[in-house]
Design an enzyme around this catalytic site. Structure first.
Site, short mmCIF file in Angstrom:
data_model
loop_
_atom_site.label_atom_id
_atom_site.label_comp_id
_atom_site.label_asym_id
_atom_site.label_seq_id
_atom_site.Cartn_x
_atom_site.Cartn_y
_atom_site.Cartn_z
N CYS A 1 6.94 -30.14 29.81
CA CYS A 1 7.41 -28.87 30.19
C CYS A 1 6.76 -28.29 31.22
O CYS A 1 7.00 -27.78 32.50
CB CYS A 1 7.37 -27.90 28.90
SG CYS A 1 8.71 -28.18 27.85
N GLY A 2 5.28 -28.40 31.30
CA GLY A 2 4.48 -27.93 31.92
C GLY A 2 4.48 -28.58 33.44
O GLY A 2 4.44 -28.11 34.49
#
Length: 465
Positions: free
Chosen positions: A385-386
């Protein structure tokens, strides 16, 4: 290990990640920390506000792009007159912005020159920045042929700074073989004049009128470039403009690489308040709107009817249809490592409404495609996600925003001087000869409120006390 993320990664160094040039954000920042620049201030550089705006813009934008540092050499014992830094010494401002002032005139660093050229053989990259009326240019010092640098239009000085810092950046990056060995320029009076931009027909009149009030929508990269540019214009002390500042976001570390009016002390503060504090210190008056621009936005009585739009959001652009501004200039920038220098601008009213340009179907956001570098980082750091969020962030740098800002302000100010407007304009900073635009037309909206520009006495700049 430093954990860079979407809110902390340097937005220009990110291009090395996007291009697969490095294996990590840390390597990207280390690479950019090798890039250095020198600004040479020769005799006469500060005799005009355009020259002062050129220096300040070159320094501020370069400090955020050349992470190895920017050094300044020359006559810095002069007092600045541009509103944002009025009464300050050039040396004090350079030191405040983090640029060392050096006394050794010889250097091999890439060099931008304002005013008289340095004595002796120039370094391999040595480019002269020049301006005249509404025109600006860069050229190798060895070639000469620069503009006169006498007529005082700070828009042109800022434009020259943007061209110069971009040229130096392309040189250190190896993006263009002829960077530093070519002459490049344009006219803000006729931005689509390509071959003949130097002709007197495109010089434009003396700068006499300035917008009295404006609405700035979005105070990120573009919005702060608009505010910075307004802070360089020759407003009289008792006639500084009134600005409505609209933004809902707080300053993140990544914003320091793109926003000309943010510093480390502003982190986590609302952008709108940080910008307002700097403008108010220069005598501007402000009103703050700390909410998103959207479909229920309406201009009220006694609010500015002209707006500069700097929000990178298709839905918000569509909502310009119903906001009831008499004049809107909207700019959008490229976001990838190949096209981040591209500028597209729209001026309304025009031949089409915003909702016709940005249709409802165009509001859908394409999914971000991860290259091999981001996939590897996501696996190593166990943070898909990051890394996806970081990959989605635009590559951006303030020297592109500075050029977009002078193009946008020119659309507001040209009609005040009897000039025409351009409904659309496309500019490629890497190759200005490819700029295109709509046929110019008379402005059809209500006249923007204006004040007369302050007439500054010609002659040498004042020595600092």
């Amino acid at each position: 290990m430093t954990q860079f993320n979407a809110d902390s990664m340097h937005r220009l160094a990110k291009m090395a990640l996007d291009a697969g040039e490095v294996a990590s954000p840390e390597e990207a920042v280390a690479l950019f920390s090798r890039y250095r620049l020198r600004i040479h201030l020769g005799h006469g550089w500060a005799n005009t506000l355009a020259g002062q705006a050129c220096f300040l813009t070159a320094l501020n934008t370069a400090m955020r792009a050349f992470l190895g540092g920017v050094e300044v050499y020359g006559d810095l014992g002069l007092t600045l007159d541009v509103p944002l830094y009025q009464g300050r010494s050039a040396r004090g401002v350079a030191e405040e912005l983090g640029a060392p002032v050096v006394t050794n005139a010889s250097t091999a660093l890439p060099t931008l020159v304002l005013g008289a050229a340095p004595d002796g053989p120039p370094p391999a990259f040595c480019v002269q920045l020049s301006w005249d009326h509404w025109r600006f240019a860069i050229a190798p010092v060895s070639v000469g042929g620069e503009l006169t640098c006498t007529d005082d239009n700070p828009l042109a000085g800022i434009g020259a700074a943007a061209l110069g810092v971009n040229e130096a950046f392309m040189h250190v990056r190896g993006d263009l073989a002829e960077a530093g060995h070519r002459s490049v320029g344009m006219s803000l009076w006729n931005p689509v004049a390509v071959v003949d931009w130097r002709d007197d027909a495109h010089k434009g009149p003396k700068l006499a009128y300035l917008p009295k009030s404006l609405w700035l929508i979005g105070l990120g990269h573009l919005g702060q470039a608009y505010a910075w540019t307004l802070g360089m214009l020759p407003y009289p002390v008792d006639g500084r403009p009134h600005l409505v500042l609209q933004d809902f976001d707080k300053a993140a570390k990544s914003n320091l690489s793109t926003c000309l009016l943010l510093w480390s002390a502003d982190l986590l503060k609302p952008k709108v308040r940080a910008v307002a504090s700097r403008l108010e210190a220069a005598g501007f008056t402000t009103a703050l709107v700390e909410r998103r621009f959207g479909p229920r936005h309406r201009v009220m009585v006694d609010e500015p009817i002209a707006a500069l739009f700097g929000v990178d959001n298709v839905a918000a652009r569509r909502d310009l249809d119903t906001a009831e501004f008499s004049l809107v200039v909207e700019a959008g920038l490229g976001s990838g490592y190949r096209d981040f220098r591209n500028i597209r601008m729209h001026t309304f009213p025009g031949s089409r409404q915003p909702s016709q340009i940005w249709t409802a179907e165009s509001t859908a956001q394409a999914a971000t495609e991860l290259n091999d570098t981001y996939k590897k980082l996501a696996d190593e750091r166990k943070d898909i996600c990051g890394m996806s969020l970081l990959a989605s962030r635009a590559v951006a740098t303030p020297f592109v925003g500075a050029l977009a800002a002078v193009l946008a302000l020119a659309e507001v100010m040209r009609p005040l001087h009897g000039g025409l407007v351009y409904a659309t304009l496309d500019v490629q900073l890497k190759s200005l000869r490819h700029r295109t635009g709509a046929a110019p037309a008379p402005y059809q909206g209500l006249q923007t409120a204006f004040v007369q520009a302050e007439k500054r006495p010609s002659g040498p700049a004042r020595e600092a006390a």
